[in-house]
Design a protein around this motif. Structure first.
Motif, mmCIF file in Angstrom:
data_model
loop_
_atom_site.group_PDB
_atom_site.id
_atom_site.type_symbol
_atom_site.label_atom_id
_atom_site.label_comp_id
_atom_site.label_asym_id
_atom_site.label_seq_id
_atom_site.Cartn_x
_atom_site.Cartn_y
_atom_site.Cartn_z
ATOM 1 N N ALA A 16 11.885 -11.581 18.657
ATOM 2 C CA ALA A 16 12.308 -11.926 17.287
ATOM 3 C C ALA A 16 11.671 -10.985 16.282
ATOM 4 C CB ALA A 16 11.920 -13.370 16.977
ATOM 5 N N ALA A 17 10.418 -10.676 16.507
ATOM 6 C CA ALA A 17 9.701 -9.817 15.557
ATOM 7 C C ALA A 17 10.342 -8.434 15.492
ATOM 8 C CB ALA A 17 8.235 -9.703 15.957
ATOM 9 N N ILE A 18 10.783 -7.928 16.652
ATOM 10 C CA ILE A 18 11.408 -6.599 16.678
ATOM 11 C C ILE A 18 12.693 -6.604 15.853
ATOM 12 C CG2 ILE A 18 12.686 -5.009 18.180
ATOM 13 C CD1 ILE A 18 10.512 -5.604 20.311
ATOM 14 N N ILE A 19 13.465 -7.657 15.999
ATOM 15 C CA ILE A 19 14.722 -7.735 15.242
ATOM 16 C C ILE A 19 14.425 -7.769 13.745
ATOM 17 C CG2 ILE A 19 16.747 -9.150 14.800
ATOM 18 C CD1 ILE A 19 16.436 -10.102 17.755
ATOM 19 N N VAL A 20 13.442 -8.573 13.382
ATOM 20 C CA VAL A 20 13.095 -8.685 11.956
ATOM 21 C C VAL A 20 12.598 -7.342 11.430
ATOM 22 C CG1 VAL A 20 11.495 -9.731 10.322
ATOM 23 C CG2 VAL A 20 12.600 -11.140 12.067
ATOM 24 N N ARG A 21 11.778 -6.671 12.224
ATOM 25 C CA ARG A 21 11.227 -5.385 11.754
ATOM 26 C C ARG A 21 12.340 -4.361 11.579
ATOM 27 N NH1 ARG A 21 7.283 -4.630 15.376
ATOM 28 N NH2 ARG A 21 8.536 -3.289 16.700
ATOM 29 N N ARG A 22 13.249 -4.346 12.546
ATOM 30 C CA ARG A 22 14.346 -3.389 12.440
ATOM 31 C C ARG A 22 15.205 -3.636 11.207
ATOM 32 N NH1 ARG A 22 16.055 -0.167 16.456
ATOM 33 N NH2 ARG A 22 18.085 -0.278 15.486
ATOM 34 N N MET A 23 15.452 -4.900 10.926
ATOM 35 C CA MET A 23 16.214 -5.239 9.719
ATOM 36 C C MET A 23 15.498 -4.783 8.472
ATOM 37 S SD MET A 23 17.737 -9.003 9.811
ATOM 38 C CE MET A 23 17.987 -8.977 8.052
ATOM 39 N N ARG A 24 14.190 -5.055 8.460
ATOM 40 C CA ARG A 24 13.412 -4.698 7.278
ATOM 41 C C ARG A 24 13.398 -3.189 7.088
ATOM 42 N NH1 ARG A 24 7.909 -6.712 8.131
ATOM 43 N NH2 ARG A 24 7.833 -4.689 9.155
ATOM 44 N N ASP A 25 13.190 -2.455 8.192
ATOM 45 C CA ASP A 25 13.232 -0.992 8.117
ATOM 46 C C ASP A 25 14.563 -0.539 7.554
ATOM 47 O OD1 ASP A 25 10.789 -0.766 9.152
ATOM 48 O OD2 ASP A 25 11.410 -0.081 11.154
ATOM 49 N N PHE A 26 15.588 -1.176 8.002
ATOM 50 C CA PHE A 26 16.926 -0.733 7.656
ATOM 51 C C PHE A 26 17.229 -0.938 6.168
ATOM 52 C CE2 PHE A 26 21.548 -1.119 7.571
ATOM 53 C CZ PHE A 26 21.852 0.094 8.141
ATOM 54 N N VAL A 27 16.799 -2.069 5.624
ATOM 55 C CA VAL A 27 17.161 -2.334 4.226
ATOM 56 C C VAL A 27 16.111 -1.858 3.247
ATOM 57 C CG1 VAL A 27 18.581 -4.310 4.815
ATOM 58 C CG2 VAL A 27 16.198 -4.665 4.261
ATOM 59 N N ARG A 28 14.974 -1.404 3.762
ATOM 60 C CA ARG A 28 13.916 -0.983 2.835
ATOM 61 C C ARG A 28 14.369 0.254 2.054
ATOM 62 N NH1 ARG A 28 8.838 0.080 5.956
ATOM 63 N NH2 ARG A 28 9.803 2.124 6.219
ATOM 64 N N LYS A 29 14.006 0.258 0.759
ATOM 65 C CA LYS A 29 14.321 1.426 -0.060
ATOM 66 C C LYS A 29 13.353 2.536 0.313
ATOM 67 C CE LYS A 29 16.217 -0.536 -4.229
ATOM 68 N NZ LYS A 29 15.972 -0.900 -5.593
ATOM 69 N N ARG A 30 13.899 3.702 0.596
ATOM 70 C CA ARG A 30 13.029 4.801 0.961
ATOM 71 C C ARG A 30 13.787 6.104 0.790
ATOM 72 N NH1 ARG A 30 15.817 5.837 4.963
ATOM 73 N NH2 ARG A 30 14.842 7.316 6.317
ATOM 74 N N PRO A 31 13.081 7.178 0.428
ATOM 75 C CA PRO A 31 13.769 8.459 0.345
ATOM 76 C C PRO A 31 14.040 8.967 1.753
ATOM 77 C CG PRO A 31 11.443 8.740 -0.113
ATOM 78 C CD PRO A 31 11.664 7.286 0.123
ATOM 79 N N PRO A 32 15.173 9.664 1.956
ATOM 80 C CA PRO A 32 15.457 10.167 3.293
ATOM 81 C C PRO A 32 14.421 11.202 3.719
ATOM 82 C CG PRO A 32 17.153 10.863 1.729
ATOM 83 C CD PRO A 32 16.173 10.035 0.976
ATOM 84 N N SER A 33 14.000 11.164 4.969
ATOM 85 C CA SER A 33 13.042 12.160 5.446
ATOM 86 C C SER A 33 13.514 12.696 6.788
ATOM 87 C CB SER A 33 11.658 11.533 5.578
ATOM 88 O OG SER A 33 11.710 10.466 6.481
ATOM 89 N N PRO A 34 14.261 13.814 6.729
ATOM 90 C CA PRO A 34 14.812 14.357 7.965
ATOM 91 C C PRO A 34 13.696 14.916 8.856
ATOM 92 C CG PRO A 34 15.700 15.449 6.004
ATOM 93 C CD PRO A 34 14.545 14.634 5.573
ATOM 94 N N SER A 35 13.882 14.761 10.135
ATOM 95 C CA SER A 35 12.954 15.360 11.080
ATOM 96 C C SER A 35 13.739 15.640 12.359
ATOM 97 C CB SER A 35 11.792 14.409 11.344
ATOM 98 O OG SER A 35 12.295 13.208 11.879
ATOM 99 N N LEU A 36 13.074 16.323 13.284
ATOM 100 C CA LEU A 36 13.727 16.651 14.538
ATOM 101 C C LEU A 36 13.776 15.389 15.384
ATOM 102 C CD1 LEU A 36 14.758 19.402 15.257
ATOM 103 C CD2 LEU A 36 12.713 19.762 16.629
ATOM 104 N N VAL A 37 14.964 14.878 15.632
ATOM 105 C CA VAL A 37 15.039 13.617 16.368
ATOM 106 C C VAL A 37 15.953 13.766 17.573
ATOM 107 C CG1 VAL A 37 14.556 12.113 14.408
ATOM 108 C CG2 VAL A 37 16.888 12.820 14.851
#
Lengths: 207, 581
Positions: free
Chosen positions: B414-435
């Motif tokens: 459950a915690a992983i799902i919540v964290r992923r959601m939070r990461d997803f909706v959090r306001k943040r500037p884009p930071s490209p990297s080699l992925v």
């Protein structure tokens, strides 16, 4: 062979965690518990000649809980059904209960309520199973009767005296007595009262 | 010839006075700038040296003949106490070394010392076309040297006053050098039209029988009183006797007294009180030469003053240019600031919109996600209750540990799902990297697969392994994927054949990710307006998803396209450039 009347609880849920946790909970209070990942798997592999209870998730990929209920109803199951849903869908609950589900519980389920409902369902299932068995027995005995004996039986159960029966069937009272004796023998009862009780208990009074 | 004469003279004097006087007498050195040409005969200094030796017996006088080229250096070194030179040289030394005159040469029966030197401008006898300086324009001029005072410079000054510049206005200006006869010969023989020489030279050469006087005629010539020769210019002072700035005044006074007391010697040369050399200064000043050379620089200023209107125009143009430049600079800076502010504003708006789109997407998936979270929570409750019952009953206690382990595992799920959601909706500037795009695809699928299955949708995943790495912002790419997947699921969830296929391949060095569904396909209008902001076919949609997906993909250097498949259904694909490693 004496039929197995010990109850069993089937858990059908696509979510392994949910399924396993239900097994853990239900198994903890001493029920025999068998789990299936889908309705299809249950229909294919679940023994349904024993009394018991089916705990099933309403929404599953493939066949849903309600579909399963319909299939079992068509089979004429004696299993009690407890639905579990995460969605609290009222029309769905109404339909399920109307079609004979014991209970419709919302996730996360109250364990006591779930176990109580399972208990209720098992009791009803056992009763239904026993009734069905008795009815089958009575039916089997009745099938041994000749058509004339069956006509006598109907009139005896209806509480008619021998004289009325003889008049109605246009046979002698003596013959009625012979048939009546055979009916008592074949139906394995000693008196007309006992015969009437047998029919009222398992066939709702109608032979 | 003249140098030899002087040397002999000095030697004779030295021989005469040398043995008589002891060396302890202080030596007074008199520098004589070697006179030119025929001046040597006239300006000879033997009598002067003799007079000084007699009048100041407590000094030993020595005369040094200084070469034309060397006298400045000797003066600078303090090599002489007194100096004799021509008026032009005197003017220059006055300015350079601060020498001051104490006497002026005077010739017995000659011109006044203040009016002794002038120039003769002449042409060949018989030429009537050059009666005055006004006719010099275009004529061929000849003189000895440009730096001679009596001669070229005095004449030059007269020309200049009449607005004639011999260097630019004459047909030619030739300097033939010494001796002076060459000038006269050039004019006589027709190699030049006009000659310039010091006044009295002609008369002297005629007297010596070296020229014929009637071969030449003076231009603007006149014969001043006492001079007895023809000149074309005003007259200037004769040679001075000057002391150096370092020479003691007392000595200078005694030398001056001795000079004034000197009787006329050979050639009638004697000394008189120093005359005014201002006229010589005037010549230098007018010609802007020697000490007045700096006036040439000032002439720019004069030019500017004479042409003030043009200067004003130039200054105005310059000022206008400067003001324009400053204004342009200011405007550039202002506009740059505005542009930057606008960019920032746009970026913020974009980020806000992206955020809104992510929230909207989350909203669309909310019930699925809620279910995903409620699953582990419900499981936890079941396990916990099961444990409690076992504890209460006191049997099957060994099973409790397994239950607890499951509780932990489900809480983490459950915690992983919540964290992923939070990461997803959090306001943040884009930071490209080699992925690693494969990881992003798998993580997105981990998250999305249960949501799709929940809606009865089968999700296939086919990709070439290993997938290349891309330079990208992980969350933004996940957002694009989730949008495409959610759209595909929405398209098929009410149909019979509920299939969505996610695939990733490398085509021509570009990564292609496609999401295809078995839905009913898009209408003509939807096809056309697919990426338009606020266009949506979903009742709960904002219509931002695909529009932002496209801008995200394009910001990553890729393309997002959508099409109906011939076999039915829709395919949305985006490309991403592969990172160069």
């Amino acid at each position: 062979m004496e039929p197995d009347l010990s109850p069993v609880v089937f858990v059908v849920d696509d979510d392994p965690a949910m399924r396993d946790s239900l097994v853990f909970l239900i198994g903890g209070v001493g029920h025999e518990c068998v789990a299936f990942p889908s309705a299809e798997a249950f229909l294919a592999g679940g023994r349904r000649d024993r009394p018991g209870c089916l705990v099933v998730d309403v929404r599953m990929p493939g066949m849903s809980g309600l579909d399963l209920q319909q299939a079992l109803k068509a089979e004429g199951t004696t299993l009690g059904i407890v639905f579990i849903t995460g969605h609290g869908d009222v029309p769905m609950a109404v339909r399920a209960i109307r079609d004979g589900a014991v209970e419709f519980l919302e996730k996360p389920v109250n364990d006591q309520m779930l176990l109580d409902r399972i208990g209720d369902a098992i009791r009803k299932s056992i009763a239904a199973t026993q009734l069905r068995r008795r009815r089958a027995e009575v039916e089997a005995r009745r099938n041994r009767l000749t058509p004339r004996e069956r006509a006598v039986l109907d009139l005896v159960v209806a509480g008619k005296p021998n004289k009325s029966i003889a008049a109605e069937l246009d046979i002698s009272v003596k013959t009625v007595e012979v048939h009546r004796h055979n009916v008592m023998e074949k139906m394995e009862v000693r008196s007309a009262v006992e015969l009437a009780r047998l029919f009222s208990s398992c066939l709702g009074g109608n032979p | 010839m003249r140098n030899l004469t002087i040397m002999l003279l000095i030697l004779c004097l030295g021989a005469a006075v040398g043995p008589g006087w002891a060396d302890e007498r202080p030596t007074v050195r008199i520098g004589v700038i070697a006179p030119r040409d025929i001046d040597g005969a006239e300006y000879s200094w033997g009598a002067t040296l003799h007079q000084l030796s007699i009048s100041l017996p407590d000094y030993r006088f020595e005369m040094r003949v200084l070469d034309q080229g060397a006298y400045r250096r000797i003066l600078a070194d303090g090599g002489v106490d007194f100096i004799i030179g021509n008026p032009a040289q005197y003017i220059e030394l006055e300015a350079e070394f601060g020498v001051s005159r104490i006497a002026t040469v005077e010739f017995a029966g000659g011109p006044a010392p203040s009016s002794a030197i002038g120039s003769l401008v002449f042409t060949r006898a018989g030429r009537a076309d050059i009666p005055s300086f006004a006719n010099l324009r275009g004529k061929r001029l000849v003189a000895i040297a440009p730096d001679l005072f009596g001669g070229f410079r005095v004449a030059w000054k007269e020309f200049a006053e009449q607005g004639f510049d011999p260097f630019t206005d004459a047909g030619s200006m030739e300097f033939v050098g010494e001796p002076v006869e060459k000038v006269f010969a050039a004019v006589r023989d027709g190699r030049a039209d006009v000659g310039i020489a010091r006044g009295c030279y002609l008369e002297r050469l005629v007297a010596a029988g070296r020229l014929r006087g009637d071969d030449f005629v003076a231009i603007e010539g006149r014969t001043p009183e006492r001079l007895r020769c023809q000149v074309s210019t005003p007259l200037y002072p004769d040679w001075p006797f000057a002391k150096l700035a370092s020479t003691p005044d007392s000595l200078a006074k005694r030398v001056a007294q001795a000079l004034l007391a000197m009787p006329a010697g050979e050639n009638g040369l004697s000394w008189t009180v120093p005359v005014d050399y201002q006229p010589v200064h005037a010549v230098f000043r007018a010609l802007k030469i020697g000490p007045y050379e700096y006036l040439r620089q000032r002439s720019i200023y004069q030019l500017a003053r004479e042409n003030w209107h043009w200067v004003a125009v130039v200054v105005l143009c310059l000022a206008w240019t400067l003001i324009s430049l400053a204004r342009v600079q200011y405007l550039v800076r202002l506009r740059t600031q505005q542009l930057n502010a606008a960019h920032l504003q746009t970026r913020r708006e974009r980020e806000k919109m992206e955020h809104a789109a992510r929230l909207s997407l989350m909203g669309e998936m909310a019930s699925s996600i809620a279910h995903e979270i409620s699953q582990p929570l419900a499981a936890i409750v079941n396990y916990a209750r099961g444990c409690q019952r076992r504890l209460a009953d006191g049997h099957k206690l060994a099973e409790i540990e397994g239950g607890m382990t499951q509780i932990v595992a489900q809480a983490e799920r459950a915690a992983i799902i919540v964290r992923r959601m939070r990461d997803f909706v959090r306001k943040r500037p884009p930071s490209p990297s080699l992925v690693n795009i494969g990881e992003i695809l798998e993580e997105t699928l981990d998250f999305f697969l249960p949501l799709a299955e929940r809606q009865g949708v089968t999700l296939d995943y086919a990709c070439e392994m290993p997938l290349p790495r891309v330079n990208a912002d992980r969350i933004q790419i996940e957002e694009v994927l989730l949008n495409l997947l959610q759209n595909a699921v929405d398209a098929v969830k009410d149909t019979d054949e509920r299939q969505v296929r996610l695939s990733a391949t490398v085509v021509d060095g570009v990564l292609m990710v496609s999401v295809r569904d078995t839905g009913p396909g898009m209408s003509q209008e939807t096809c056309e307006r697919l990426f338009e902001a606020f266009y949506t076919t979903k009742p709960e949609g904002l219509g931002l998803g695909l529009s932002l997906c496209r801008s995200i993909v394009e910001a990553h250097g890729g393309r997002l396209t959508g099409e109906n498949l011939p076999e039915g259904g829709t395919m949305l694909s985006f490309s991403l450039p592969i990172a160069q490693e």
